[in-house]
Design an enzyme around this catalytic site. Structure first.
Site, PDB file in Angstrom:
ATOM      1  N   GLU A  32      -1.856   7.343  -4.350  1.00  0.00           N
ATOM      2  CA  GLU A  32      -3.254   6.933  -4.320  1.00  0.00           C
ATOM      3  C   GLU A  32      -4.150   7.980  -4.977  1.00  0.00           C
ATOM      4  OE1 GLU A  32      -5.496   4.944  -4.609  1.00  0.00           O
ATOM      5  OE2 GLU A  32      -5.798   3.977  -2.668  1.00  0.00           O
ATOM      6  N   HIS A  92       0.478  -1.763  -0.297  1.00  0.00           N
ATOM      7  CA  HIS A  92       1.122  -1.545   0.999  1.00  0.00           C
ATOM      8  C   HIS A  92       0.424  -2.303   2.130  1.00  0.00           C
ATOM      9  CE1 HIS A  92      -2.087   1.003   2.564  1.00  0.00           C
ATOM     10  NE2 HIS A  92      -2.115   1.612   1.388  1.00  0.00           N
TER      11      HIS A  92
END
Length: 212
Positions: free
Chosen positions: A106, A36
Protein backbone atom coordinates in the site's frame (compact mmCIF):
# COMPACT_ATOMS: atom_id res chain seq x y z
CA UNK A 1 -0.12 -21.08 -15.13
CA UNK A 2 -1.87 -20.83 -11.79
CA UNK A 3 -5.15 -22.49 -11.01
CA UNK A 4 -6.97 -22.47 -7.67
CA UNK A 5 -4.15 -23.48 -5.34
CA UNK A 6 -2.08 -25.44 -7.87
CA UNK A 7 0.82 -24.59 -10.16
CA UNK A 8 0.55 -26.16 -13.61
CA UNK A 9 2.40 -25.81 -16.89
CA UNK A 10 2.39 -22.29 -18.30
CA UNK A 11 1.44 -23.46 -21.77
CA UNK A 12 -1.55 -25.55 -20.71
CA UNK A 13 -4.82 -24.97 -22.58
CA UNK A 14 -6.99 -22.27 -20.97
CA UNK A 15 -10.35 -23.31 -19.57
CA UNK A 16 -11.93 -19.96 -20.46
CA UNK A 17 -11.03 -17.41 -23.15
CA UNK A 18 -9.55 -14.04 -22.38
CA UNK A 19 -12.09 -11.25 -22.48
CA UNK A 20 -11.72 -9.40 -25.81
CA UNK A 21 -9.10 -11.76 -27.30
CA UNK A 22 -7.84 -11.13 -30.81
CA UNK A 23 -5.94 -14.13 -32.17
CA UNK A 24 -2.22 -13.50 -32.21
CA UNK A 25 -2.56 -10.03 -30.67
CA UNK A 26 -0.15 -8.84 -28.00
CA UNK A 27 -3.10 -7.01 -26.43
CA UNK A 28 -4.55 -10.24 -25.06
CA UNK A 29 -3.00 -9.43 -21.68
CA UNK A 30 -5.39 -8.98 -18.78
CA UNK A 31 -4.68 -7.94 -15.21
CA UNK A 32 -7.24 -9.11 -12.66
CA UNK A 33 -7.13 -7.13 -9.42
CA UNK A 34 -8.48 -8.07 -5.98
CA UNK A 35 -8.42 -5.73 -3.00
CA UNK A 36 -7.93 -7.50 0.33
CA UNK A 37 -10.81 -8.19 2.72
CA UNK A 38 -11.95 -5.90 5.51
CA UNK A 39 -9.69 -5.07 8.47
CA UNK A 40 -10.52 -3.07 11.58
CA UNK A 41 -8.83 -0.02 10.09
CA UNK A 42 -10.36 -0.29 6.62
CA UNK A 43 -13.74 -0.39 8.37
CA UNK A 44 -12.96 2.69 10.49
CA UNK A 45 -11.30 4.63 7.65
CA UNK A 46 -7.84 4.70 9.25
CA UNK A 47 -5.00 4.85 6.75
CA UNK A 48 -3.24 1.47 6.72
CA UNK A 49 0.03 0.85 4.95
CA UNK A 50 2.87 -0.73 6.93
CA UNK A 51 0.67 -1.73 9.90
CA UNK A 52 0.14 -5.45 9.31
CA UNK A 53 -3.45 -6.01 10.41
CA UNK A 54 -5.41 -9.27 10.05
CA UNK A 55 -8.78 -9.58 8.38
CA UNK A 56 -11.92 -9.24 10.49
CA UNK A 57 -14.35 -12.15 10.69
CA UNK A 58 -16.56 -10.28 8.23
CA UNK A 59 -13.55 -9.69 6.00
CA UNK A 60 -12.80 -13.40 5.94
CA UNK A 61 -16.41 -14.23 5.08
CA UNK A 62 -16.68 -11.78 2.20
CA UNK A 63 -13.23 -12.56 0.80
CA UNK A 64 -14.10 -16.25 0.77
CA UNK A 65 -17.19 -15.46 -1.30
CA UNK A 66 -14.90 -14.34 -4.16
CA UNK A 67 -13.60 -17.90 -4.68
CA UNK A 68 -16.52 -19.16 -6.81
CA UNK A 69 -16.12 -16.20 -9.15
CA UNK A 70 -12.63 -17.41 -10.07
CA UNK A 71 -13.44 -21.12 -10.22
CA UNK A 72 -12.21 -22.67 -13.46
CA UNK A 73 -10.22 -19.59 -14.49
CA UNK A 74 -6.51 -20.09 -15.11
CA UNK A 75 -3.84 -17.45 -14.54
CA UNK A 76 -0.35 -17.27 -16.00
CA UNK A 77 0.95 -15.34 -13.00
CA UNK A 78 -0.44 -14.59 -9.53
CA UNK A 79 1.14 -11.95 -7.28
CA UNK A 80 0.34 -10.60 -3.84
CA UNK A 81 1.42 -7.82 -1.54
CA UNK A 82 3.48 -9.17 1.39
CA UNK A 83 1.01 -7.80 3.97
CA UNK A 84 -0.99 -10.49 5.74
CA UNK A 85 -4.34 -8.96 4.81
CA UNK A 86 -3.52 -9.44 1.12
CA UNK A 87 -1.85 -12.84 1.50
CA UNK A 88 -4.75 -14.18 3.61
CA UNK A 89 -7.22 -12.96 1.00
CA UNK A 90 -5.23 -14.78 -1.69
CA UNK A 91 -5.39 -17.97 0.39
CA UNK A 92 -9.13 -17.64 0.95
CA UNK A 93 -9.74 -17.18 -2.76
CA UNK A 94 -7.66 -20.27 -3.54
CA UNK A 95 -4.20 -18.93 -4.39
CA UNK A 96 -2.05 -19.76 -1.38
CA UNK A 97 0.96 -20.11 -3.73
CA UNK A 98 0.76 -16.50 -4.99
CA UNK A 99 4.22 -14.98 -5.35
CA UNK A 100 4.99 -12.06 -3.02
CA UNK A 101 5.79 -8.80 -4.80
CA UNK A 102 7.00 -5.91 -2.64
CA UNK A 103 5.90 -3.43 -5.31
CA UNK A 104 2.24 -4.21 -4.47
CA UNK A 105 2.38 -2.79 -0.93
CA UNK A 106 0.00 0.00 0.00
CA UNK A 107 0.94 3.67 -0.42
CA UNK A 108 3.19 4.57 2.51
CA UNK A 109 1.30 7.25 4.49
CA UNK A 110 4.19 8.15 6.77
CA UNK A 111 2.98 10.29 9.66
CA UNK A 112 -0.63 9.73 8.61
CA UNK A 113 -0.52 6.00 9.27
CA UNK A 114 -3.43 4.96 11.48
CA UNK A 115 -5.41 8.20 11.29
CA UNK A 116 -8.44 9.13 9.21
CA UNK A 117 -8.90 11.76 6.51
CA UNK A 118 -11.13 13.95 8.76
CA UNK A 119 -8.40 13.91 11.41
CA UNK A 120 -5.74 14.90 8.87
CA UNK A 121 -7.97 17.70 7.55
CA UNK A 122 -8.08 19.26 10.99
CA UNK A 123 -4.44 20.16 10.29
CA UNK A 124 -4.39 20.21 6.47
CA UNK A 125 -7.71 21.40 4.98
CA UNK A 126 -8.91 19.49 1.90
CA UNK A 127 -6.10 16.93 2.20
CA UNK A 128 -6.23 13.82 0.03
CA UNK A 129 -3.49 11.31 -0.68
CA UNK A 130 -3.92 12.13 -4.38
CA UNK A 131 -3.30 15.86 -4.13
CA UNK A 132 -1.18 16.44 -1.01
CA UNK A 133 2.06 15.02 0.38
CA UNK A 134 2.15 12.48 3.22
CA UNK A 135 5.02 13.63 5.49
CA UNK A 136 7.52 10.85 5.99
CA UNK A 137 5.72 8.66 3.44
CA UNK A 138 5.83 8.06 -0.30
CA UNK A 139 5.41 10.64 -3.01
CA UNK A 140 3.09 10.05 -5.95
CA UNK A 141 6.17 9.61 -8.17
CA UNK A 142 7.60 6.91 -5.91
CA UNK A 143 4.27 5.07 -6.02
CA UNK A 144 4.15 5.42 -9.81
CA UNK A 145 7.68 4.07 -10.19
CA UNK A 146 6.99 0.82 -8.34
CA UNK A 147 3.56 0.24 -9.86
CA UNK A 148 5.03 0.81 -13.32
CA UNK A 149 7.28 -2.16 -12.51
CA UNK A 150 4.16 -4.25 -11.83
CA UNK A 151 2.59 -3.16 -15.12
CA UNK A 152 5.80 -3.97 -16.98
CA UNK A 153 6.04 -7.40 -15.33
CA UNK A 154 2.44 -8.23 -16.25
CA UNK A 155 2.78 -7.09 -19.86
CA UNK A 156 6.05 -8.97 -20.25
CA UNK A 157 4.48 -12.15 -18.89
CA UNK A 158 1.39 -11.73 -21.06
CA UNK A 159 -1.77 -13.78 -20.75
CA UNK A 160 -4.03 -13.45 -17.73
CA UNK A 161 -2.48 -12.25 -14.46
CA UNK A 162 -4.00 -11.82 -10.98
CA UNK A 163 -2.82 -9.55 -8.15
CA UNK A 164 -3.92 -9.10 -4.54
CA UNK A 165 -3.30 -5.72 -3.00
CA UNK A 166 -4.58 -2.57 -1.34
CA UNK A 167 -7.02 0.25 -1.97
CA UNK A 168 -4.93 3.28 -2.87
CA UNK A 169 -2.10 1.31 -4.50
CA UNK A 170 -4.50 -0.64 -6.73
CA UNK A 171 -6.33 2.54 -7.72
CA UNK A 172 -2.95 4.00 -8.64
CA UNK A 173 -2.12 0.79 -10.52
CA UNK A 174 -5.27 1.21 -12.60
CA UNK A 175 -4.26 4.77 -13.44
CA UNK A 176 -0.81 3.68 -14.54
CA UNK A 177 -2.30 0.81 -16.59
CA UNK A 178 -4.23 3.34 -18.69
CA UNK A 179 -1.16 5.59 -18.89
CA UNK A 180 -2.48 8.29 -16.57
CA UNK A 181 -0.84 10.01 -13.58
CA UNK A 182 -1.24 8.32 -10.21
CA UNK A 183 -3.51 11.19 -9.15
CA UNK A 184 -6.19 9.94 -11.56
CA UNK A 185 -6.69 7.01 -9.22
CA UNK A 186 -8.98 9.31 -7.23
CA UNK A 187 -11.72 8.53 -9.75
CA UNK A 188 -11.61 4.77 -9.12
CA UNK A 189 -13.36 4.01 -5.83
CA UNK A 190 -12.36 0.53 -4.68
CA UNK A 191 -14.03 -1.40 -1.87
CA UNK A 192 -12.59 -4.31 0.08
CA UNK A 193 -13.06 -7.84 -1.29
CA UNK A 194 -13.79 -6.66 -4.83
CA UNK A 195 -12.69 -7.89 -8.24
CA UNK A 196 -11.60 -5.62 -11.10
CA UNK A 197 -10.17 -6.38 -14.54
CA UNK A 198 -7.76 -4.30 -16.61
CA UNK A 199 -7.16 -5.10 -20.24
CA UNK A 200 -7.30 -3.70 -23.76
CA UNK A 201 -9.75 -2.41 -26.34
CA UNK A 202 -7.73 -3.16 -29.47
CA UNK A 203 -4.42 -1.39 -28.74
CA UNK A 204 -5.76 0.89 -26.00
CA UNK A 205 -5.32 -0.12 -22.34
CA UNK A 206 -8.69 0.12 -20.57
CA UNK A 207 -10.66 -0.81 -17.46
CA UNK A 208 -12.83 -3.78 -18.43
CA UNK A 209 -14.49 -4.19 -15.03
CA UNK A 210 -14.18 -2.23 -11.81
CA UNK A 211 -15.10 -2.62 -8.13
CA UNK A 212 -17.36 -5.60 -8.80
Amino acid sequence: MFTRGWLVARNAVRKTPLMGDDAGSVTQTELWVIRHGETEWSRSGQHTSTTDLPLTDHGIEVATSLAPRLAGIDFDMVLTSPRQRARHTAELVGFADAAVDEDLVEWDYGEYEGITTPQIRERVPNWTVWTHPSPGGESAQQVADRLDRVVSKVRTAGGRCLVFGHGHALRALAARWIQQPVSEGRYFKLDTSTLSVLGYDRETPVLLRWNS
